[in-house]
Design an enzyme around this catalytic site. Structure first.
Site, PDB file in Angstrom:
ATOM      1  N   GLY A   3      11.073  -3.241   3.783  1.00  0.00           N
ATOM      2  CA  GLY A   3      11.791  -2.106   4.376  1.00  0.00           C
ATOM      3  C   GLY A   3      11.662  -0.825   3.580  1.00  0.00           C
ATOM      4  CE1 TYR A  35       3.859   4.314  13.259  1.00  0.00           C
ATOM      5  CE2 TYR A  35       3.476   2.918  15.168  1.00  0.00           C
ATOM      6  CZ  TYR A  35       3.014   3.539  14.025  1.00  0.00           C
ATOM      7  OH  TYR A  35       1.699   3.388  13.647  1.00  0.00           O
ATOM      8  CG  ASP A  71       0.422  -0.006   7.233  1.00  0.00           C
ATOM      9  OD1 ASP A  71       0.030   1.091   6.807  1.00  0.00           O
ATOM     10  OD2 ASP A  71       1.460  -0.147   7.884  1.00  0.00           O
ATOM     11  NE  ARG A 118       0.535   1.897   4.213  1.00  0.00           N
ATOM     12  CZ  ARG A 118       1.822   2.170   4.222  1.00  0.00           C
ATOM     13  NH1 ARG A 118       2.500   2.292   3.087  1.00  0.00           N
ATOM     14  NH2 ARG A 118       2.478   2.333   5.354  1.00  0.00           N
ATOM     15  CB  SER A 132       6.805  -5.852   2.678  1.00  0.00           C
ATOM     16  OG  SER A 132       7.631  -5.442   3.735  1.00  0.00           O
ATOM     17  CG  ASP A 161      -2.665   4.515  11.637  1.00  0.00           C
ATOM     18  OD1 ASP A 161      -1.829   5.165  12.316  1.00  0.00           O
ATOM     19  OD2 ASP A 161      -2.392   3.431  11.068  1.00  0.00           O
ATOM     20  CD  GLU A 212       1.874   8.600   6.149  1.00  0.00           C
ATOM     21  OE1 GLU A 212       1.336   7.582   6.625  1.00  0.00           O
ATOM     22  OE2 GLU A 212       2.033   8.789   4.936  1.00  0.00           O
ATOM     23  CG  HIS A 213       3.077   9.309  11.852  1.00  0.00           C
ATOM     24  ND1 HIS A 213       3.554   8.336  12.676  1.00  0.00           N
ATOM     25  CD2 HIS A 213       3.949   9.378  10.808  1.00  0.00           C
ATOM     26  CE1 HIS A 213       4.681   7.840  12.181  1.00  0.00           C
ATOM     27  NE2 HIS A 213       4.937   8.448  11.039  1.00  0.00           N
ATOM     28  N   GLY A 241       8.729   0.831   3.413  1.00  0.00           N
ATOM     29  CA  GLY A 241       7.590   1.584   3.943  1.00  0.00           C
ATOM     30  C   GLY A 241       6.352   1.400   3.086  1.00  0.00           C
TER      31      GLY A 241
END
Ligand code: GLA
Length: 381
Positions: A122, A222, A172, A28, A127, A37, A34-35, A124
């Site tokens: 890796g 994070y 995600d 995705r 995966s 959720d 962003e940041h 972002g």
């Protein structure tokens, strides 16, 4: 035979049958939001063409085998799974999902899943969520049971928390599960209600540019951002930053410490930008949509501090490439990718120009993907 722990990361000891079915789970990219959720806000991701594929065969025994064409990526696990056995290993993702399904009381037969990918790890681009949702879907097929999409996505998120130790939000796993061709997914992370937002693919394309810096959410930054947002919400007297309007925030921000003020400013303004971005898409104002993306990037860089110099350079380069409407870092940050909204009529030329402009500045060609919004996880027919 019942076993309890990982017994091998190396050679195949148990022959497996040929593949009987295949599952494709997309990556995705998040267009904006962003940041937000884990602050119960809005996100706007879309599923992308790069994906993970699982070729799955049932086994006559109780072993679950996850393997790839690289011998170091092979595990055999028995029926009792504990997070402690997978610390720091990629196997935490598939095994966390299997453990979650077993917790539901599912009786899971032995199987071999051969994993291959066009989606880089890796970068972002989720995966890990693709692997989780792909495994959950494979087990659905194997058992003939089904989980409602929302429950499947939440189970995968929990696997990531408990087995991989990453306190991620829900974006995600929802994007990988619910993606729809030609559309982005506007997901309200408070109510979990979602709507599909059409992307006019004849007019705009999505270009992903890899910064070349490997992104990792497990290293603590994070989780730190999450905690800072919780602290800001507490100081503002709300359950989550979703609860505070921009005008209330402005009235109350002078009382906040510097870090909480900047983190919460990002979240509150990102909510506004996400709504403005969707409005712009709906009226086909690509320049307005692009400005929202640039605003998002500046906020993530200055207030949220999750960008890096390589991502900033890509966004800066994008300003000098004709046909780019907007560009921003995407996903958790600290490396990984940037996403750009570009003129579909000239997409391949814009991609080439972008690469050469980056090369002029850094000496290397970035890895890029020109992609469409695709469907979510699916059984390959
Ligand atoms: C990662 C997490 C998501 C989300 C993004 C930032 O991708 O897995 O839940 O928090 O970072 O928007």
């Amino acid at each position: 035979m019942t076993a309890s722990v990982v017994v091998s990361h190396s050679g195949a000891s148990i022959p497996s049958r040929p593949a009987v079915f295949s599952v494709i789970a997309p990556g995705r990219v998040n267009l904006i939001g962003e940041h937000t959720d884990y602050n119960e806000g809005l996100v706007l991701p879309m599923a992308i063409e790069p994906h993970i594929r699982l070729d799955v065969a049932a086994r006559p025994d109780q072993w679950m085998v996850f393997e790839s064409d690289r011998p170091e990526f092979r595990v055999e696990v028995g029926q009792t799974l504990s997070p402690h056995d997978f610390k720091g290993s990629w196997a935490a993702y598939p095994c966390g999902v299997v453990a979650g399904l077993k917790r539901l009381g599912w009786d899971i037969p032995g199987f071999t899943a051969r994993i291959s990918a066009t989606l880089p790890a890796g970068a972002g681009l989720s995966s890990s969520a693709a692997l989780e949702v792909g495994v959950a879907t494979a087990v659905e097929v194997l058992t003939g049971k089904r989980l409602p999409s929302e429950q499947k996505a939440l189970l995968c998120q929990r696997a990531e928390h408990e087995f991989a130790g990453v306190p991620c939000g829900i974006m995600d796993q929802f994007a990988v599960t619910l993606g729809k061709a030609g559309h982005a997914l506007l997901l309200d992370c408070q109510t979990r209600a979602s709507v599909y937002v059409p992307l006019a693919s004849e007019a705009v394309s999505v270009l992903i540019i890899h910064s070349g810096v490997k992104h990792s959410l497990a290293d603590g930054e994070y989780a730190k951002r999450r905690a800072e947002c919780q602290s800001a919400a507490r100081l503002l007297g709300v359950a989550s930053l979703r609860e505070i309007s921009p005008s209330d925030w402005r009235d109350r921000e002078p009382s906040l410490p510097d870090v909480e003020r900047r983190r919460s400013r990002h979240v509150v303004t990102e909510h506004e930008r996400t709504l403005a971005f969707v409005d712009a898409l709906n009226v086909r104002d690509w320049h307005a949509a692009g400005e929202c993306m640039y605003g998002s990037h500046a906020s993530l860089r200055e207030d949220y501090e999750v960008s890096c110099k390589e991502l900033d350079l890509i966004v800066d380069v994008s300003r000098h490439v004709d046909g780019v409407f907007g560009c921003r870092m995407t996903g958790g940050g600290f490396g990984g990718c940037a996403v750009a909204l570009i003129d579909a009529g000239r997409a391949p030329q814009i991609e080439q120009l972008f690469r050469s402009r980056c090369r002029d500045r850094t000496g290397v060609d970035p890895v890029t993907f020109l992609t469409k919004a695709t469907g979510g996880v699916a059984l390959l027919q």
